[in-house]
Design an enzyme around this catalytic site. Structure first.
Site, PDB file in Angstrom:
ATOM      1  N   GLY A  74       0.837  -1.216   0.000  1.00 42.46           N
ATOM      2  CA  GLY A  74       0.000   0.000   0.000  1.00 42.46           C
ATOM      3  C   GLY A  74       0.865   1.257   0.000  1.00 42.46           C
ATOM      4  CB  ILE A 111      -2.891  -2.598  -7.011  1.00 40.90           C
ATOM      5  CG1 ILE A 111      -3.540  -1.298  -6.532  1.00 40.90           C
ATOM      6  CG2 ILE A 111      -3.224  -3.752  -6.095  1.00 40.90           C
ATOM      7  CD1 ILE A 111      -5.054  -1.337  -6.538  1.00 40.90           C
ATOM      8  CE1 TYR A 152     -10.169   0.861   7.980  1.00 46.48           C
ATOM      9  CE2 TYR A 152     -10.979   2.082   9.873  1.00 46.48           C
ATOM     10  CZ  TYR A 152      -9.966   1.785   8.983  1.00 46.48           C
ATOM     11  OH  TYR A 152      -8.756   2.423   9.110  1.00 46.48           O
ATOM     12  CE  LYS A 204      -7.691  -0.873   9.894  1.00 47.70           C
ATOM     13  NZ  LYS A 204      -6.400  -1.224   9.251  1.00 47.70           N
TER      14      LYS A 204
HETATM   15  C1  AKB Z   1     -10.891   6.385   8.516  1.00 47.49           C
HETATM   16  O1  AKB Z   1     -11.504   7.442   8.711  1.00 47.49           O
HETATM   17  O2  AKB Z   1     -11.406   5.370   8.025  1.00 47.49           O
HETATM   18  C2  AKB Z   1      -9.452   6.299   8.940  1.00 47.49           C
HETATM   19  C3  AKB Z   1      -9.309   5.748  10.318  1.00 47.49           C
HETATM   20  C4  AKB Z   1      -9.587   6.590  11.485  1.00 47.49           C
HETATM   21  O3  AKB Z   1      -8.984   4.608  10.460  1.00 47.49           O
HETATM   22  N1  AKB Z   1      -8.853   7.595   8.825  1.00 47.49           N
END
Ligand code: AKB
Length: 311
Positions: free
Chosen positions: A8, A35, A139, A143
């Protein structure tokens, strides 16, 4: 860290981290990968790698005989929410591949977690290092799973995995793409261009933020720390400041008094922001490896406005 592969490498963190690592460890000891080819292909060692292709990742890491992998390739929160299946495939598939390569080649390993690893049931203020983590976004699910997976590789295979929970990162070099905290970068560009900004995050919404130089130093400092000092590994809370949109506006107005702030809230990103903490507690990072942020909101604002104006 002597030979480092960064995945990345063309993203918001990667583009600056690669430069800083080359400056610290030498031009020929840092291999960027992404990529697609960078615009300036003569800018040092670079390989095209899609992290969902584990064989290619292994081939590149082996070819360059790397002893450290910094795995940054991932979709950010808002983009992940638009396409959760793609986010799972890239964020988790890519991470698993990178961890497997690190295990086979016995490298050190860094990957960032995020304040997105917390959820609405997490204490919102002074969010502790060890606390409830029940995120409500894809997300966040990625994480938390990533933090657990990195701990698993450390405990099960002895892999030297380390990570931080990054807040919103602010920089004038490469724009972020698809994050919830992106407003805190956009606002500076619009302040210079239009002397006005319409925020997609509502007034009064506090989130942790950090200026990019502090984020880059934190990565290198954590990776250089004697492992015997680390009680936590994946991942340390770190923050430079906690701020809401109106705080950015006030800081900008001290340099551009005519700057005007308005709001047109995006419900999708607002929902994500409201599920995250207001302000996290970085004590574990301070005590275990000496984390320190040099930039507060005012110092960062001055630097951002100067650098963007020069651009
Ligand atoms: C996002 O806003 O997705 C990122 C983070 C805080 O992980 N900047």
């Amino acid at each position: 860290m002597k030979k480092i592969l960064v995945t990345g490498a063309m993203g918001q963190i990667g583009s600056e981290l690669v430069d800083q690592l080359r400056h610290t460890y030498g031009e020929n000891n840092v291999i960027g990968s992404d990529i697609k080819q960078p615009d300036n292909a003569s800018d040092g060692l670079f390989e095209i790698v899609d992290v969902t292709d584990g064989e290619r990742l292994f081939e590149v890491a082996k070819k360059h005989n790397v002893d450290t992998i910094m795995h940054l390739a991932a979709l950010l929160s808002a983009k992940a929410e638009e396409n959760p299946k793609r986010a799972w495939d890239l964020n988790m598939g890519g991470l698993l591949n990178a961890l497997e390569v690190a295990r086979e080649l016995e490298t050190q390993f860094f990957t960032p977690s995020s304040i997105g690893a917390f959820g609405p049931s997490t204490p919102k203020d002074q969010t502790p290092q060890d606390t409830l983590q029940r995120p409500t976004t894809m997300y966040g699910v990625n994480k938390v799973s990533g933090e657990l997976l990195c701990d698993y590789y450390y405990n099960r295979f002895g892999l030297d995995t380390r990570g931080v929970r990054f807040p919103g990162l602010i920089s004038y070099v490469t724009p972020p793409g698809g994050g919830t905290t992106d407003y805190a970068v956009d606002i500076y560009y619009e302040a210079i261009k239009q002397k006005a900004y319409t925020s997609f995050i509502a007034e009064g919404t506090y989130m942790d933020m950090m200026y990019m130089p502090d984020a880059l130093n934190a990565i290198i400092q954590l990776m250089e720390t004697d492992p015997a000092k680390l009680i936590h590994r994946n991942a340390f809370n770190i923050s430079g400041m906690s701020a809401a949109p109106e705080d950015f506006a006030k800081a900008i107005q001290t340099h551009i008094p005519e700057f005007k702030m308005s709001y047109d809230v995006d419900p999708a990103r607002q929902r994500i922001a409201e599920s995250w903490p207001n302000a996290i507690d970085s004590t574990a990072a301070i005590e275990e490896w000496g984390f320190k942020a040099d930039y507060d909101l005012d110092r960062m604002t001055k630097d951002m406005l100067e650098k963007i104006a020069q651009k």
